[in-house]
Scaffold this active site. Sequence first.
Site, short mmCIF file in Angstrom:
data_model
loop_
_atom_site.label_atom_id
_atom_site.label_comp_id
_atom_site.label_asym_id
_atom_site.label_seq_id
_atom_site.Cartn_x
_atom_site.Cartn_y
_atom_site.Cartn_z
N THR A 33 18.59 34.74 49.68
CA THR A 33 19.01 34.63 48.28
C THR A 33 20.52 34.88 48.19
O THR A 33 21.15 35.25 49.18
CB THR A 33 18.26 35.66 47.42
OG1 THR A 33 18.43 36.94 48.03
CG2 THR A 33 16.78 35.32 47.34
N TYR A 34 21.07 34.71 47.00
CA TYR A 34 22.51 34.83 46.77
C TYR A 34 23.05 36.16 47.29
O TYR A 34 22.45 37.21 47.06
CB TYR A 34 22.78 34.71 45.26
CG TYR A 34 24.23 34.66 44.92
CD1 TYR A 34 25.01 33.58 45.33
CD2 TYR A 34 24.83 35.67 44.18
CE1 TYR A 34 26.35 33.53 45.02
CE2 TYR A 34 26.17 35.62 43.86
CZ TYR A 34 26.92 34.55 44.29
OH TYR A 34 28.25 34.51 43.99
N MET A 35 24.19 36.10 48.04
CA MET A 35 24.62 37.31 48.76
C MET A 35 25.71 38.12 48.06
O MET A 35 25.96 39.24 48.44
CB MET A 35 25.07 36.96 50.18
CG MET A 35 26.23 36.01 50.28
SD MET A 35 25.65 34.33 50.05
CE MET A 35 27.09 33.55 49.40
N THR A 37 25.94 40.06 45.60
CA THR A 37 25.28 40.87 44.58
C THR A 37 25.02 42.26 45.13
O THR A 37 24.92 42.44 46.34
CB THR A 37 23.94 40.24 44.16
OG1 THR A 37 23.28 41.13 43.27
CG2 THR A 37 23.04 40.01 45.36
#
Length: 426
Positions: A33-35, A37
């Site tokens: 998933t999007y990193m 964050t």
Amino acid sequence: MNFRARKTMMVAQQLYEGIDLGKKEGGITGLITYMRTDSTRISNTAKNQAKDYIESQYGKEYIGKQKSQKTQEGAQDAHEAIRPTGAHRSPQSLKSVLSRDQYRLYKLIWERFIASQMAPAIMDTITAHLTNQGVEFRASGSKIKFKGFMKVYIESSDDQKKNENKWLPDLEEGTYVKAQKMEPNQHFTQPPPRYTEARLVRTLEEKGIGRPSTYAPTLDTIQRRGYVTLDNRRFVPTELGEIVIGLLEEFFPEIIDVTFTVNMEDDLDAIEEGKSQWLQVIDSFYQGFEQRLKKAEEEMEKVEIRDEPAGINCEKCGHEMVYKMGRYGKFLACSNFPDCRNTKPILKEIGVKCPRCKDGNIVERKTKKRRTFYGCDNYPNCEFISWDKPVARNCPKCESILVEKKKKKSVQVQCIECDYKEEPQG
Ligand SMILES: [Zn+2]
Ligand SMILES: [Zn+2]
Ligand SMILES: [Zn+2]
């Protein structure tokens, strides 16, 4: 893993954007998933996926209890925590389609995610009392009763607390043990070690300075501006860095204060959420700042950093050569600048004669990308270069050049022409 922050983000980006898993497995697939964050939230779908995987691989007793999650303060909660997009895609199953770096990073993310959804490990702490001629010795340690999440992942530490977990063997009362060695030891409390990149990022996170998207650029900036250098993977402040921080503390104490940055981030978040007006926030900041700036412009003295003498004189004009800091690191320059513009790279002799011209000395040099290579100081007359460090003797078989090949944990002397190799050292 010894990845630098920037490299970690780059490899994570590749995993996020997608890897070709082959036609049967669905072609190009985003693996994480999007990193960018710091969220710790995990969706229910992902939790259930993990649960199924853990049950099928390790058994029901390894499934962790679902914890109720509090939203982490300041986390940008639009995103989920960094996790694998498919719990069933074990690192091993992807090894053939990932590069070595991608594999290692994916393995870390996957293992940590799966472990976070597993049952806690159960440890027995044991203290053994051993007596010898009326003197008591004690040994404490723990024994694993149930492995739980440790079946998948054990967190490592970069601050070398190696002896933290001592495992004791099975002991029964009345067992005789033989002393192998007596080691009288005196313990001193160590000062905290210097920051590694990983440790510094964690500290920024703990103190609430910056966001996941700013950590890597921040670490880059302090190095590029020469405030710190890396020594053995740890940050060491430079003279310039100490001067800059000294001046900032004197003239801008509230800005250099950690709470300022934290409060500023909160204020900006409040603006984003519509709770504050940006004009008011900026205005109240700027009033104080403007005065500080004016005072600094008037009172801050010009600082000159003395150039470190290099101990050799310029061959063009006879003035002393000094070390200068440039874009690609340190170099030598004539102190008679601007009248004399002589500059030279810093040559580090390694005490080996050039194996080609037999006259020059081998020196260590750096490419623009900071990779070390070895050349002859007779350059450009002699063009010997090598990535591997040459050795001060010739090949006993063919008289050619011997170099030290770096292996993972050792160096091996070998010939660049024939198959001659020596035992790896270290
Ligand atoms: Zn000169
Ligand atoms: Zn040479
Ligand atoms: Zn040879």
